[in-house]
Scaffold this active site. Structure first.
Site, short mmCIF file in Angstrom:
data_model
loop_
_atom_site.label_atom_id
_atom_site.label_comp_id
_atom_site.label_asym_id
_atom_site.label_seq_id
_atom_site.Cartn_x
_atom_site.Cartn_y
_atom_site.Cartn_z
N GLU A 90 0.86 -1.36 0.02
CA GLU A 90 -0.11 0.04 0.11
C GLU A 90 0.83 1.22 0.06
O GLU A 90 0.57 2.25 -0.83
CB GLU A 90 -1.00 -0.12 1.19
CG GLU A 90 -2.16 -0.81 0.99
CD GLU A 90 -3.20 -0.65 0.10
OE1 GLU A 90 -2.95 0.71 -0.61
OE2 GLU A 90 -4.00 -1.27 -0.14
N ASP A 131 -6.39 8.40 -0.36
CA ASP A 131 -5.86 7.18 0.36
C ASP A 131 -4.79 7.82 1.33
O ASP A 131 -3.90 8.44 0.91
CB ASP A 131 -5.36 6.16 -0.33
CG ASP A 131 -6.55 5.21 -1.12
OD1 ASP A 131 -7.67 5.28 -0.35
OD2 ASP A 131 -6.17 4.81 -2.00
#
EC number: 3.2.1.17
Length: 148
Positions: free
Chosen positions: A53, A71
């Site tokens: 990620e 995000d």
């Protein structure tokens, strides 16, 4: 005077970069914060998730133009569902947290929010990077040699 200005610029660039964890440092931190085995998810899976990620970077952000969300942080927690950035239309803020809190070098808030995410029915499958890089794979390498 010139040296002071250069030093200031160097310090500013370090501050903006945020913390990039070493793999084992992150594994130890996540274990200390209670993620090892949380909701049946191994520590190795959490470290794998963070690798794919954010590459272990607390300051990582990624804008999603489709829903105008962003995000945030080491787990790339999304502003549409989980945190409030004051910009995302129709945001839910299920973690009851400012998205900026997810960008701190101290990842305790990010861990608390990640625990909230996996309590939902999707669990850790909520993260596309986990599904693409960690699910049904040998993730033991992510904690190998870390003493955890």
């Amino acid at each position: 005077m010139k040296a002071v200005i250069i030093l200031g610029l160097v310090l500013l660039s370090v501050t903006v970069q945020g913390k990039i964890f070493e793999r084992c440092e992150l594994a130890r931190t996540l274990k200390r914060l209670g993620l090892d085995g949380y909701r049946g998810i191994s520590l190795a899976n959490w470290v794998c998730l963070a690798k794919w990620e954010s590459d272990y970077n607390t300051q990582a952000t990624n804008y999603n133009p489709g829903d105008q969300s962003t995000d945030y942080g080491i787990f790339q927690i999304n502003s549409h569902y989980w945190c409030n950035n004051g910009k995302t239309p129709g945001a839910v803020n299920a973690c009851h947290i400012s998205c900026n809190a997810l960008l701190q070098d101290n990842i305790a808030d990010a861990v608390t929010c990640a625990k909230r995410v996996v309590r939902d029915p999707q669990g850790i499958r909520a993260w596309v990077a986990w599904r693409n890089h960690c699910h049904n794979r040998d993730v033991s390498q992510y904690v190998q040699g870390c003493g955890v």
